[in-house]
Design a protein around this motif. Structure first.
Motif, PDB file in Angstrom:
ATOM      1  N   UNK A 247       4.921  -9.702   7.546  1.00 22.77           N
ATOM      2  CA  UNK A 247       5.615  -9.605   6.258  1.00 22.77           C
ATOM      3  C   UNK A 247       4.717  -8.952   5.212  1.00 22.77           C
ATOM      4  N   UNK A 248       3.449  -9.317   5.219  1.00 20.91           N
ATOM      5  CA  UNK A 248       2.481  -8.733   4.296  1.00 20.91           C
ATOM      6  C   UNK A 248       2.385  -7.224   4.527  1.00 20.91           C
ATOM      7  N   UNK A 249       2.295  -6.825   5.791  1.00 18.11           N
ATOM      8  CA  UNK A 249       2.196  -5.409   6.132  1.00 18.11           C
ATOM      9  C   UNK A 249       3.464  -4.652   5.724  1.00 18.11           C
ATOM     10  N   UNK A 250       4.638  -5.245   5.975  1.00 12.65           N
ATOM     11  CA  UNK A 250       5.897  -4.595   5.591  1.00 12.65           C
ATOM     12  C   UNK A 250       5.971  -4.423   4.075  1.00 12.65           C
ATOM     13  N   UNK A 251       5.537  -5.414   3.330  1.00 11.79           N
ATOM     14  CA  UNK A 251       5.552  -5.327   1.864  1.00 11.79           C
ATOM     15  C   UNK A 251       4.560  -4.274   1.394  1.00 11.79           C
ATOM     16  N   UNK A 252       3.372  -4.289   1.963  1.00  8.79           N
ATOM     17  CA  UNK A 252       2.353  -3.283   1.629  1.00  8.79           C
ATOM     18  C   UNK A 252       2.884  -1.875   1.898  1.00  8.79           C
ATOM     19  N   UNK A 253       3.467  -1.689   3.074  1.00  9.26           N
ATOM     20  CA  UNK A 253       3.999  -0.371   3.428  1.00  9.26           C
ATOM     21  C   UNK A 253       5.155   0.041   2.520  1.00  9.26           C
ATOM     22  N   UNK A 254       5.919  -0.936   2.020  1.00 14.51           N
ATOM     23  CA  UNK A 254       7.013  -0.588   1.110  1.00 14.51           C
ATOM     24  C   UNK A 254       6.471   0.056  -0.171  1.00 14.51           C
ATOM     25  N   UNK A 255       5.288  -0.376  -0.612  1.00 12.53           N
ATOM     26  CA  UNK A 255       4.660   0.252  -1.780  1.00 12.53           C
ATOM     27  C   UNK A 255       4.172   1.662  -1.446  1.00 12.53           C
ATOM     28  N   UNK A 256       3.615   1.827  -0.257  1.00 14.98           N
ATOM     29  CA  UNK A 256       3.164   3.154   0.189  1.00 14.98           C
ATOM     30  C   UNK A 256       4.363   4.109   0.253  1.00 14.98           C
ATOM     31  N   UNK A 257       5.439   3.660   0.894  1.00 16.70           N
ATOM     32  CA  UNK A 257       6.630   4.503   1.035  1.00 16.70           C
ATOM     33  C   UNK A 257       7.247   4.839  -0.317  1.00 16.70           C
TER      34      UNK A 257
END
Length: 129
Positions: A70-80
């Protein structure tokens, strides 16, 4: 709750405003984000749904900072999101620099903070292994 959790709650709440604009006040969304182009109601609603998803990730992650996927998905959402807005500014010229700057401050802060916290999290958990 940890400070990063509070930050994610703040961003999730701010994103709710964008969701509202996407569904109910497209002209406010256009002024605040995509000021260099025209938008249709469909564009606004699509942006609203996408933003609602990222908002949900922020809220879920805020309460589950130890959940790696979940942390990684949230982090990647900021990158995207930042990549999307950067492309809209640099390639498609649909955003003003001031609007990109606002997005960049929030996304950039989140990306750096989450990256730093990930490293701290990894160190803490590797000591316990």
């Amino acid at each position: 709750m940890k400070p990063l959790g509070w930050w994610l709650m703040l961003l999730g709440s701010l994103r709710l405003a964008s969701v509202w604009f996407g569904f109910f006040d497209i002209w406010a969304l256009r002024r605040a984000v995509f000021s260099q182009t025209t938008m249709t109601d469909v564009h606004g609603r699509t942006f609203g749904v996408w933003t609602l998803l990222t908002c949900t990730l922020c809220f879920l992650c805020a309460f589950n900072l130890d959940n790696k996927p979940l942390y990684l998905a949230t982090f990647l959402s900021f990158i995207y999101a930042f990549g999307h807005f950067l492309t809209e500014y640099l390639v498609y010229n649909t955003m003003a620099l001031a609007n990109l700057t606002t997005v960049g401050i929030f996304a950039g802060t989140s990306i750096v903070w989450m990256l730093l916290q990930w490293k701290v999290h990894q160190k803490v958990h590797s000591k316990h292994s």
